[in-house]
Structures are given as C-alpha cells and as structure tokens.
Design an enzyme around this catalytic site. Structure first.
Site, PDB file in Angstrom:
ATOM      1  CG  HIS A  58      -1.981  -1.004   1.209  1.00 52.27           C
ATOM      2  ND1 HIS A  58      -3.067  -0.954   2.062  1.00 52.27           N
ATOM      3  CD2 HIS A  58      -2.161  -2.110   0.446  1.00 52.27           C
ATOM      4  CE1 HIS A  58      -3.865  -1.969   1.816  1.00 52.27           C
ATOM      5  NE2 HIS A  58      -3.333  -2.696   0.844  1.00 52.27           N
ATOM      6  CD  GLU A  60      -2.024   4.078   3.200  1.00 51.14           C
ATOM      7  OE1 GLU A  60      -3.209   4.243   3.539  1.00 51.14           O
ATOM      8  OE2 GLU A  60      -1.681   3.295   2.284  1.00 51.14           O
ATOM      9  CB  CYS A  88      -6.640  -0.559   5.318  1.00 49.66           C
ATOM     10  SG  CYS A  88      -4.898  -1.082   5.196  1.00 49.66           S
ATOM     11  CB  CYS A  91      -2.071   1.610   6.196  1.00 50.78           C
ATOM     12  SG  CYS A  91      -1.671   0.752   4.658  1.00 50.78           S
TER      13      CYS A  91
END
Length: 155
Positions: A58, A60, A88, A91
């Site tokens: 992801h 992040e 999410c 993260c």
C-alpha cells in the site's frame, strides 16, 4: 528529500494526489502518500500491490519503508503522513508502530477506514502511541479519482 518549507496540508495532499495518479496509470488502485518532516518531503509512495504481487504494498507502507531507509530507523517521530484515502487497519497499525505524529487523509473509506470511520486504531488509548488526525483535505478530488478508477474497472 526535497525542500517544501511554507507548504500547507493542501499542497502536500496535492503531492499525494500526484502519486495516486501514477498508481492509476499503472492499473493500481489510485492511492498515494507523502511523508513530511519539518516541511520537507522525506518519502512518497503509491499503491503497487498488483505490480509487486504483494498485499502489503500500500502507498502508506511503501512511504514508511522508504522513510525508514532514508532516515536510518523505523521510528518516524515528528513526521506527518499525507494520504489520499483513509488508511486501512494494516496501514493504521504501521503508522502507530512507526510513531508518526500526524495523519492527514483525503477521502474517508466507509468500507475499510481504520482512522475514524470503521475503526480508530491511530487514536486507540490502549495502544502505546496515538496520532493527530485531519481528514477531508482535498476530499472531493481524492474521492473523484477513486470513483473514476472503479467506474472504468467495472466497464
């Protein structure tokens, strides 16, 4: 590291949106992130799950990994992460573990947001670290990019 003294939350979110657009052109879900310390962009990331065949790739997480390499440690105090979509649970947990001070996100995520929408991992008093959170920065632009991506994917 690039100099950005005097930039605002909107300016840094604009940079995160550029990362999201790059992800989109690569066929990734368009999420982008920029990590800032002291007005300087330390690291950036865009979703690369498809490219790297990695569910943890992801925006992040990739920005945190890059910042750790650049700064020489996994703790990232005095940093702010700008991300186009509310993080999410994975993260959000990574932000807590990295000791990031502040999170600024664009669009809330009603299906998976873990920073105030479905859960609030980043401000859970039971954890050893909490972040300040600002949501809704350039929300319309961030949400529109995601809507367009999924509309095109369904077509």
């Amino acid at each position: 590291m690039s100099g950005n003294h005097g930039k605002s939350d909107v300016d840094f979110m604009g940079m995160a949106l550029e990362q999201a657009r790059k992800a989109c052109t690569s066929g990734e879900v368009p999420v982008g992130a920029v990590l800032v310390r002291g007005g300087l962009v330390i690291a950036s990331g865009q979703n690369r799950c498809e490219e790297l065949h990695d569910p943890t790739a992801h925006a992040e997480v990739l920005a945190l990994r890059e910042a750790g390499r650049i700064l020489g440690g996994w703790r990232l105090p005095e940093c702010t992460l700008y991300v186009t979509l509310e993080p999410c649970a994975m993260c959000a947990g990574a932000l807590v573990q990295a000791r990031v001070d502040r999170l600024v996100y664009g669009a809330a995520d009603p299906k998976g947001g873990a920073c105030g929408t479905l859960y609030n991992i980043v401000q859970d008093e039971r954890l050893n670290h909490r972040l300040a959170v600002t949501g809704g920065v350039l929300e319309d632009a961030c949400a529109a990019l995601l809507r367009e991506f999924f509309r095109n994917r369904r077509s």
